[in-house]
Design a protein around this motif. Sequence first.
Motif, PDB file in Angstrom:
ATOM      1  N   THR A 130     -12.152   4.201 -14.414  1.00  0.00           N
ATOM      2  CA  THR A 130     -11.407   5.258 -15.074  1.00  0.00           C
ATOM      3  C   THR A 130     -10.934   6.247 -14.028  1.00  0.00           C
ATOM      4  N   LYS A 131      -9.758   6.782 -14.253  1.00  0.00           N
ATOM      5  CA  LYS A 131      -9.241   7.758 -13.303  1.00  0.00           C
ATOM      6  C   LYS A 131      -9.721   9.141 -13.694  1.00  0.00           C
ATOM      7  N   PRO A 132      -9.955   9.984 -12.714  1.00  0.00           N
ATOM      8  CA  PRO A 132     -10.457  11.311 -13.016  1.00  0.00           C
ATOM      9  C   PRO A 132      -9.405  12.141 -13.752  1.00  0.00           C
ATOM     10  N   VAL A 133      -9.876  12.983 -14.659  1.00  0.00           N
ATOM     11  CA  VAL A 133      -8.972  13.869 -15.372  1.00  0.00           C
ATOM     12  C   VAL A 133      -8.912  15.153 -14.561  1.00  0.00           C
ATOM     13  N   THR A 134      -7.915  15.239 -13.717  1.00  0.00           N
ATOM     14  CA  THR A 134      -7.784  16.390 -12.837  1.00  0.00           C
ATOM     15  C   THR A 134      -6.328  16.552 -12.456  1.00  0.00           C
ATOM     16  N   ASN A 135      -5.980  17.714 -11.999  1.00  0.00           N
ATOM     17  CA  ASN A 135      -4.626  17.961 -11.519  1.00  0.00           C
ATOM     18  C   ASN A 135      -4.597  17.760 -10.016  1.00  0.00           C
ATOM     19  N   PHE A 136      -3.789  16.827  -9.566  1.00  0.00           N
ATOM     20  CA  PHE A 136      -3.667  16.530  -8.154  1.00  0.00           C
ATOM     21  C   PHE A 136      -2.462  17.247  -7.580  1.00  0.00           C
ATOM     22  N   THR A 137      -2.619  17.738  -6.371  1.00  0.00           N
ATOM     23  CA  THR A 137      -1.460  18.196  -5.623  1.00  0.00           C
ATOM     24  C   THR A 137      -0.856  16.970  -4.949  1.00  0.00           C
ATOM     25  N   PHE A 138       0.359  17.110  -4.464  1.00  0.00           N
ATOM     26  CA  PHE A 138       0.988  16.014  -3.747  1.00  0.00           C
ATOM     27  C   PHE A 138       0.143  15.634  -2.528  1.00  0.00           C
ATOM     28  N   GLU A 139      -0.378  16.616  -1.823  1.00  0.00           N
ATOM     29  CA  GLU A 139      -1.179  16.362  -0.624  1.00  0.00           C
ATOM     30  C   GLU A 139      -2.461  15.615  -0.961  1.00  0.00           C
ATOM     31  N   GLU A 140      -3.103  15.943  -2.082  1.00  0.00           N
ATOM     32  CA  GLU A 140      -4.313  15.226  -2.502  1.00  0.00           C
ATOM     33  C   GLU A 140      -3.977  13.786  -2.885  1.00  0.00           C
ATOM     34  N   TYR A 141      -2.845  13.602  -3.524  1.00  0.00           N
ATOM     35  CA  TYR A 141      -2.393  12.260  -3.912  1.00  0.00           C
ATOM     36  C   TYR A 141      -2.234  11.367  -2.686  1.00  0.00           C
ATOM     37  N   LEU A 142      -1.698  11.920  -1.599  1.00  0.00           N
ATOM     38  CA  LEU A 142      -1.452  11.123  -0.395  1.00  0.00           C
ATOM     39  C   LEU A 142      -2.721  10.498   0.172  1.00  0.00           C
ATOM     40  N   THR A 143      -3.855  11.129  -0.059  1.00  0.00           N
ATOM     41  CA  THR A 143      -5.109  10.627   0.513  1.00  0.00           C
ATOM     42  C   THR A 143      -6.063  10.077  -0.544  1.00  0.00           C
ATOM     43  N   TYR A 144      -5.644  10.027  -1.800  1.00  0.00           N
ATOM     44  CA  TYR A 144      -6.527   9.595  -2.882  1.00  0.00           C
ATOM     45  C   TYR A 144      -6.806   8.093  -2.790  1.00  0.00           C
ATOM     46  N   ASP A 145      -8.068   7.742  -2.941  1.00  0.00           N
ATOM     47  CA  ASP A 145      -8.484   6.337  -2.986  1.00  0.00           C
ATOM     48  C   ASP A 145      -9.728   6.269  -3.863  1.00  0.00           C
ATOM     49  N   ASP A 146      -9.585   5.613  -5.017  1.00  0.00           N
ATOM     50  CA  ASP A 146     -10.749   5.511  -5.910  1.00  0.00           C
ATOM     51  C   ASP A 146     -11.569   4.259  -5.641  1.00  0.00           C
ATOM     52  N   GLY A 147     -11.184   3.492  -4.602  1.00  0.00           N
ATOM     53  CA  GLY A 147     -11.943   2.316  -4.228  1.00  0.00           C
ATOM     54  C   GLY A 147     -11.661   1.085  -5.063  1.00  0.00           C
ATOM     55  N   THR A 148     -10.757   1.174  -6.041  1.00  0.00           N
ATOM     56  CA  THR A 148     -10.487   0.039  -6.918  1.00  0.00           C
ATOM     57  C   THR A 148      -9.362  -0.848  -6.401  1.00  0.00           C
ATOM     58  N   GLY A 149      -8.508  -0.308  -5.515  1.00  0.00           N
ATOM     59  CA  GLY A 149      -7.340  -1.053  -5.056  1.00  0.00           C
ATOM     60  C   GLY A 149      -6.157  -0.913  -5.992  1.00  0.00           C
ATOM     61  N   PHE A 150      -6.329  -0.183  -7.100  1.00  0.00           N
ATOM     62  CA  PHE A 150      -5.224   0.038  -8.033  1.00  0.00           C
ATOM     63  C   PHE A 150      -4.218   0.999  -7.416  1.00  0.00           C
ATOM     64  N   HIS A 151      -2.979   0.918  -7.889  1.00  0.00           N
ATOM     65  CA  HIS A 151      -1.911   1.804  -7.422  1.00  0.00           C
ATOM     66  C   HIS A 151      -1.574   2.793  -8.527  1.00  0.00           C
ATOM     67  N   TYR A 152      -1.310   4.018  -8.109  1.00  0.00           N
ATOM     68  CA  TYR A 152      -0.987   5.084  -9.056  1.00  0.00           C
ATOM     69  C   TYR A 152       0.300   5.776  -8.635  1.00  0.00           C
ATOM     70  N   GLU A 153       1.014   6.293  -9.627  1.00  0.00           N
ATOM     71  CA  GLU A 153       2.086   7.229  -9.377  1.00  0.00           C
ATOM     72  C   GLU A 153       1.547   8.605  -9.737  1.00  0.00           C
ATOM     73  N   LEU A 154       2.118   9.628  -9.140  1.00  0.00           N
ATOM     74  CA  LEU A 154       1.739  11.000  -9.446  1.00  0.00           C
ATOM     75  C   LEU A 154       2.830  11.593 -10.316  1.00  0.00           C
ATOM     76  N   VAL A 155       2.464  11.994 -11.534  1.00  0.00           N
ATOM     77  CA  VAL A 155       3.442  12.542 -12.480  1.00  0.00           C
ATOM     78  C   VAL A 155       2.920  13.881 -12.978  1.00  0.00           C
ATOM     79  N   ASP A 156       3.565  14.942 -12.519  1.00  0.00           N
ATOM     80  CA  ASP A 156       3.168  16.305 -12.896  1.00  0.00           C
ATOM     81  C   ASP A 156       1.678  16.548 -12.649  1.00  0.00           C
ATOM     82  N   GLY A 157       1.189  16.060 -11.509  1.00  0.00           N
ATOM     83  CA  GLY A 157      -0.196  16.290 -11.127  1.00  0.00           C
ATOM     84  C   GLY A 157      -1.196  15.295 -11.693  1.00  0.00           C
ATOM     85  N   ARG A 158      -0.743  14.385 -12.571  1.00  0.00           N
ATOM     86  CA  ARG A 158      -1.630  13.380 -13.165  1.00  0.00           C
ATOM     87  C   ARG A 158      -1.396  12.026 -12.502  1.00  0.00           C
TER      88      ARG A 158
END
Length: 189
Positions: free
Chosen positions: A3-31
Amino acid sequence: MATKPVTNFTFEEYLTYDDGTGFHYELVDGRLELINIPTIEHFLIAKFLEQLLDAEIKRLSLLELTFQQTGIRTGRNKSRLTDLCVVTQEQARDLLKASAVFETPPLLSIEVVSPDSIKRDYRHKRSEYAAVGVAEYWIVDPLELKITVLLLEEGFYEETVFTADQKIVSRTFPELAIAPHQIFAAGNL
């Protein structure tokens, strides 16, 4: 599935995010929005287009590169993953040792439509890519057997739809001679 965390990501946090699953995410309004793994047909079409554009870039001795699965920053806390994009070597050089998310618009972005990406490719990415100045955007739709080429004119996209054996008209690659049926045939084994 993780499950992905319910949190607001900044663009900078998104650039380094890795949940260890290998899944790919888009960042949409911080989600974070999970992107499903594409079909083999999808991968084959994207690979064919990448090879086609790479050959055209080489033939014309252009200082451009083609990439699959890179990101485009489309807002303050927004980033979309592309199926394929063409950028200048200078743009790529700027990200050589950083996350492959371009903050300047690519010359061309291409999305291959999947059943779960119809709204995202035709609506959301269309408006976001226009807003950040992506000059040319192709929507390759194997579900409808059509390719929509969008050319940016005064901040809005002018749309042309190509089907069957109509030759695609590209501003980025004006000498390219390819028809939709050839591209969709690449999705078959």
